[in-house]
Design a protein around this motif. Sequence first.
Motif, PDB file in Angstrom:
ATOM      1  N   GLY A 201      -0.298  -9.442  -7.649  1.00 50.51           N
ATOM      2  CA  GLY A 201      -1.606  -9.768  -7.528  1.00 50.51           C
ATOM      3  C   GLY A 201      -2.502  -8.837  -7.785  1.00 50.51           C
ATOM      4  O   GLY A 201      -2.592  -7.825  -8.659  1.00 50.51           O
ATOM      5  N   ASN A 202      -3.616  -8.790  -6.965  1.00 49.97           N
ATOM      6  CA  ASN A 202      -4.544  -7.558  -6.846  1.00 49.97           C
ATOM      7  C   ASN A 202      -4.261  -6.439  -5.774  1.00 49.97           C
ATOM      8  O   ASN A 202      -4.962  -5.746  -5.370  1.00 49.97           O
ATOM      9  CB  ASN A 202      -6.074  -8.124  -6.579  1.00 49.97           C
ATOM     10  N   VAL A 203      -2.995  -6.610  -5.425  1.00 55.90           N
ATOM     11  CA  VAL A 203      -2.680  -5.473  -4.318  1.00 55.90           C
ATOM     12  C   VAL A 203      -2.143  -4.410  -5.168  1.00 55.90           C
ATOM     13  O   VAL A 203      -1.411  -4.255  -6.117  1.00 55.90           O
ATOM     14  CB  VAL A 203      -1.518  -6.007  -3.502  1.00 55.90           C
ATOM     15  N   ARG A 204      -2.824  -3.143  -4.690  1.00 60.77           N
ATOM     16  CA  ARG A 204      -2.703  -2.081  -5.124  1.00 60.77           C
ATOM     17  C   ARG A 204      -2.304  -0.576  -4.303  1.00 60.77           C
ATOM     18  O   ARG A 204      -2.625  -0.976  -3.071  1.00 60.77           O
ATOM     19  CB  ARG A 204      -3.901  -1.513  -6.113  1.00 60.77           C
ATOM     20  N   VAL A 205      -1.833   0.499  -4.542  1.00 62.10           N
ATOM     21  CA  VAL A 205      -1.673   1.729  -3.879  1.00 62.10           C
ATOM     22  C   VAL A 205      -2.576   2.579  -4.264  1.00 62.10           C
ATOM     23  O   VAL A 205      -2.611   3.017  -5.511  1.00 62.10           O
ATOM     24  CB  VAL A 205      -0.313   2.096  -4.070  1.00 62.10           C
ATOM     25  N   LEU A 206      -3.532   3.145  -3.466  1.00 63.69           N
ATOM     26  CA  LEU A 206      -4.224   4.420  -3.792  1.00 63.69           C
ATOM     27  C   LEU A 206      -3.458   5.604  -3.462  1.00 63.69           C
ATOM     28  O   LEU A 206      -3.210   5.984  -2.307  1.00 63.69           O
ATOM     29  CB  LEU A 206      -5.647   4.448  -2.952  1.00 63.69           C
ATOM     30  N   ASN A 207      -3.052   6.355  -4.731  1.00 64.47           N
ATOM     31  CA  ASN A 207      -2.262   7.600  -4.373  1.00 64.47           C
ATOM     32  C   ASN A 207      -3.213   8.477  -4.061  1.00 64.47           C
ATOM     33  O   ASN A 207      -4.112   9.212  -4.806  1.00 64.47           O
ATOM     34  CB  ASN A 207      -1.457   8.004  -5.654  1.00 64.47           C
ATOM     35  N   VAL A 208      -3.464   9.087  -2.770  1.00 69.04           N
ATOM     36  CA  VAL A 208      -4.376   9.980  -2.260  1.00 69.04           C
ATOM     37  C   VAL A 208      -3.744  11.143  -1.922  1.00 69.04           C
ATOM     38  O   VAL A 208      -2.483  11.313  -1.111  1.00 69.04           O
ATOM     39  CB  VAL A 208      -5.357   9.227  -1.157  1.00 69.04           C
ATOM     40  N   PHE A 209      -4.514  12.387  -1.944  1.00 69.85           N
ATOM     41  CA  PHE A 209      -4.220  13.774  -1.726  1.00 69.85           C
ATOM     42  C   PHE A 209      -5.288  14.353  -0.946  1.00 69.85           C
ATOM     43  O   PHE A 209      -6.475  14.168  -1.104  1.00 69.85           O
ATOM     44  CB  PHE A 209      -3.818  14.681  -3.001  1.00 69.85           C
ATOM     45  N   THR A 210      -4.885  15.419  -0.029  1.00 74.46           N
ATOM     46  CA  THR A 210      -5.822  16.147   0.735  1.00 74.46           C
ATOM     47  C   THR A 210      -6.682  17.132   0.197  1.00 74.46           C
ATOM     48  O   THR A 210      -7.413  17.623   0.519  1.00 74.46           O
ATOM     49  CB  THR A 210      -5.242  16.595   2.034  1.00 74.46           C
TER      50      THR A 210
END
Length: 227
Positions: free
Chosen positions: A171-180
């Motif tokens: 659906g509209n579910v996503r993962v933000l791939n985040v880094f520091t």
Amino acid sequence: MAHTLNLKHVVRGTVASVLLLGAQLASAQFLSNDVGAGSVIKLTSGSGPFNGTVTSGPSSGSTFESFCLEEYEYFSYGQSLYVKGVTNATTNAAGGHYGASTSDPLSFETAWLFTKYSQGAYGNTSTVKSDMQNAFWYLEGEKALSALSTKAKSYAAAAQTAVAGGYTGYGNVRVLNVFTNASYTSHAQDQLVMLAPVPEPETYAMLLAGLGLMGFVARRRKQQKTL
């Protein structure tokens, strides 16, 4: 006169529908779908999930609600986190808890449960949010079932039942791939987010039709007053 009144009803219904859509998106804290590589976010505590703000880059100014996907990766509240991508998989550090790999596709169970949560199916108290977080960790292989509360187990079981019954997709579910860091070499907890749905062409058509009818009604009223 009766014909004019019917037009008013159509206009009111059209405007009400568009306002309702906007209210639903705002209350669900959906993230603008413009977010992407180059976006910088900051997260604060949200009594279970996080409250996020895009501070710069694509979708700057957007606010949203999110849950973390890796239990044993860390960051500090208010720290700038750099979005490398918006995908359907986490980008964990190799050797993570429970054998996490460098790329781990989001489960359909998590997508189903987060969708239901975002639709308000379970409420949004701090206890619900905490149990949701643990259910997501379990569904993503980050937490053992024995560590879950009874309520968290029920959330996870509902998601598993839905997928066993044929539910698939994100659906509209996503993962933000985040880094520091801006060079994307230091992993932070990837974030589970719900992107704002893009309005269908029919929604825009309805809005334009409503605005046109409003103009028509205004002209009719002006003409009647002139007569």
